[in-house]
Design a protein around this motif. Structure first.
Motif, PDB file in Angstrom:
ATOM      1  N   GLY A 191     -11.801   9.128  -0.169  1.00 18.85           N
ATOM      2  CA  GLY A 191     -11.591  10.573  -0.175  1.00 18.85           C
ATOM      3  C   GLY A 191     -10.243  11.002   0.381  1.00 18.85           C
ATOM      4  O   GLY A 191      -9.753  12.097   0.085  1.00 18.85           O
ATOM      5  N   GLY A 192      -9.629  10.150   1.204  1.00 22.37           N
ATOM      6  CA  GLY A 192      -8.286  10.412   1.715  1.00 22.37           C
ATOM      7  C   GLY A 192      -8.197  11.460   2.812  1.00 22.37           C
ATOM      8  O   GLY A 192      -7.093  11.902   3.155  1.00 22.37           O
ATOM      9  N   ASN A 193      -9.329  11.875   3.413  1.00 18.20           N
ATOM     10  CA  ASN A 193      -9.286  12.920   4.436  1.00 18.20           C
ATOM     11  C   ASN A 193      -8.490  12.496   5.666  1.00 18.20           C
ATOM     12  O   ASN A 193      -7.757  13.300   6.248  1.00 18.20           O
ATOM     13  CB  ASN A 193     -10.705  13.315   4.853  1.00 18.20           C
ATOM     14  N   TRP A 194      -8.668  11.257   6.093  1.00 13.00           N
ATOM     15  CA  TRP A 194      -7.921  10.779   7.257  1.00 13.00           C
ATOM     16  C   TRP A 194      -6.421  10.813   6.981  1.00 13.00           C
ATOM     17  O   TRP A 194      -5.642  11.337   7.768  1.00 13.00           O
ATOM     18  CB  TRP A 194      -8.362   9.353   7.616  1.00 13.00           C
ATOM     19  N   GLN A 195      -6.025  10.256   5.840  1.00 10.25           N
ATOM     20  CA  GLN A 195      -4.608  10.174   5.511  1.00 10.25           C
ATOM     21  C   GLN A 195      -3.981  11.564   5.390  1.00 10.25           C
ATOM     22  O   GLN A 195      -2.857  11.798   5.853  1.00 10.25           O
ATOM     23  CB  GLN A 195      -4.429   9.377   4.205  1.00 10.25           C
ATOM     24  N   LYS A 196      -4.715  12.499   4.792  1.00  8.36           N
ATOM     25  CA  LYS A 196      -4.186  13.850   4.595  1.00  8.36           C
ATOM     26  C   LYS A 196      -4.018  14.593   5.917  1.00  8.36           C
ATOM     27  O   LYS A 196      -3.062  15.348   6.103  1.00  8.36           O
ATOM     28  CB  LYS A 196      -5.115  14.643   3.679  1.00  8.36           C
ATOM     29  N   ASN A 197      -4.970  14.418   6.827  1.00 11.56           N
ATOM     30  CA  ASN A 197      -4.953  15.190   8.068  1.00 11.56           C
ATOM     31  C   ASN A 197      -4.100  14.579   9.168  1.00 11.56           C
ATOM     32  O   ASN A 197      -3.665  15.306  10.074  1.00 11.56           O
ATOM     33  CB  ASN A 197      -6.392  15.363   8.583  1.00 11.56           C
ATOM     34  N   THR A 198      -3.884  13.268   9.120  1.00 12.31           N
ATOM     35  CA  THR A 198      -3.134  12.624  10.209  1.00 12.31           C
ATOM     36  C   THR A 198      -1.763  12.128   9.790  1.00 12.31           C
ATOM     37  O   THR A 198      -0.876  11.970  10.623  1.00 12.31           O
ATOM     38  CB  THR A 198      -3.920  11.426  10.775  1.00 12.31           C
ATOM     39  N   PRO A 201      -1.765   5.682   8.008  1.00 10.71           N
ATOM     40  CA  PRO A 201      -2.598   4.825   7.145  1.00 10.71           C
ATOM     41  C   PRO A 201      -4.024   4.760   7.686  1.00 10.71           C
ATOM     42  O   PRO A 201      -4.262   4.959   8.882  1.00 10.71           O
ATOM     43  CB  PRO A 201      -1.909   3.456   7.240  1.00 10.71           C
ATOM     44  N   PHE A 202      -4.974   4.474   6.816  1.00  9.38           N
ATOM     45  CA  PHE A 202      -6.373   4.389   7.228  1.00  9.38           C
ATOM     46  C   PHE A 202      -6.551   3.259   8.235  1.00  9.38           C
ATOM     47  O   PHE A 202      -6.059   2.152   8.035  1.00  9.38           O
ATOM     48  CB  PHE A 202      -7.257   4.147   6.010  1.00  9.38           C
ATOM     49  N   PRO A 203      -7.256   3.522   9.347  1.00  8.58           N
ATOM     50  CA  PRO A 203      -7.444   2.490  10.367  1.00  8.58           C
ATOM     51  C   PRO A 203      -8.284   1.314   9.861  1.00  8.58           C
ATOM     52  O   PRO A 203      -9.104   1.461   8.946  1.00  8.58           O
ATOM     53  CB  PRO A 203      -8.195   3.228  11.497  1.00  8.58           C
ATOM     54  N   SER A 204      -8.076   0.150  10.458  1.00  7.17           N
ATOM     55  CA  SER A 204      -8.976  -0.969  10.229  1.00  7.17           C
ATOM     56  C   SER A 204     -10.308  -0.632  10.904  1.00  7.17           C
ATOM     57  O   SER A 204     -10.359   0.154  11.852  1.00  7.17           O
ATOM     58  CB  SER A 204      -8.405  -2.260  10.830  1.00  7.17           C
TER      59      SER A 204
END
Length: 213
Positions: A191-198, A201-204
């Motif tokens: 969904g890319g919510n983390w990448q868009k808001n922060t 890159p997505f955390p491990s």
């Protein structure tokens, strides 16, 4: 109702219990980096007598060698409400903390153990560990509703940061729940919510599966 008088160090203890929910005396002493266990015990005894914290301890044989576990009691609400970093919506859970299951209590104390283990490992590599609990993440509304047990940022001596979501899986958790958790992370990633808001890159994802054996 009069607000109980406490010391600055006792307030630190309350904030730790707000963040981790259930901790024993050794945990609290290590978080405070305090050398005197007697002083910690005195602070905790005073808080418990004032009904600011609760205390779980069993006098049963084979259980009385376990350390007492502390949690927030009702009078802590008036002390913590309105303070910086406190999510007022979460304070209502304090009314039910004394009836929580052994499973949840063990989950919370294990998370503290994991935190100390990771900090020790990070220090050996001259890294800094930033550790945020599920409670710390409660106002991060771009995270999934079922937030991870912790978010970790591992910073090296050059300022480079590696990011992780941490999940502690309780022993006996059904396999379908594990599959659902993994599926939820895949969906969140896609969904890319983390990448868009922060902008990061997505955390491990670190998954810890403790086993008494």
């Amino acid at each position: 109702m009069e607000i109980p008088k406490i010391t600055p160090k006792q307030l630190e203890i309350l904030i730790l219990l707000y963040r981790y929910r259930f901790l024993n005396r050794q945990h609290i002493q290590m978080f405070l980096k305090h050398k005197d266990p007697k002083r910690i015990n005195a602070w905790l005894k005073d808080l418990t007598q004032k009904d600011v914290t609760g205390r779980n301890y069993s006098h049963r044989i084979k259980e009385n060698n376990k350390p007492a576990v502390y949690y927030l009691a009702t009078k802590s609400i008036r002390i913590l409400k309105g303070r910086n970093g406190i999510n007022a919506k979460l304070l209502s859970r304090i009314y039910r903390e004394k009836t929580r299951s052994e499973r949840l209590i063990g989950h919370c104390t294990l998370l503290a153990d994991v935190c100390f283990g990771l900090k020790t490992q990070a220090a050996s590599y001259k890294q800094i560990l930033h550790f945020f609990t599920k409670t710390d993440l409660s106002t991060h509304y771009y995270l999934p509703y079922s937030r991870p047990d912790a978010y970790i940022a591992l910073e090296d001596n050059k300022g480079a940061i590696k990011r992780y979501f941490l999940e502690v899986i309780d022993e006996g958790t059904p396999r379908f729940m594990l599959r659902n958790k993994v599926s939820a992370y895949l969906e969140y990633y896609q969904g890319g919510n983390w990448q868009k808001n922060t902008g990061h890159p997505f955390p491990s994802v670190l998954i810890i599966c403790p086993n008494a054996n």
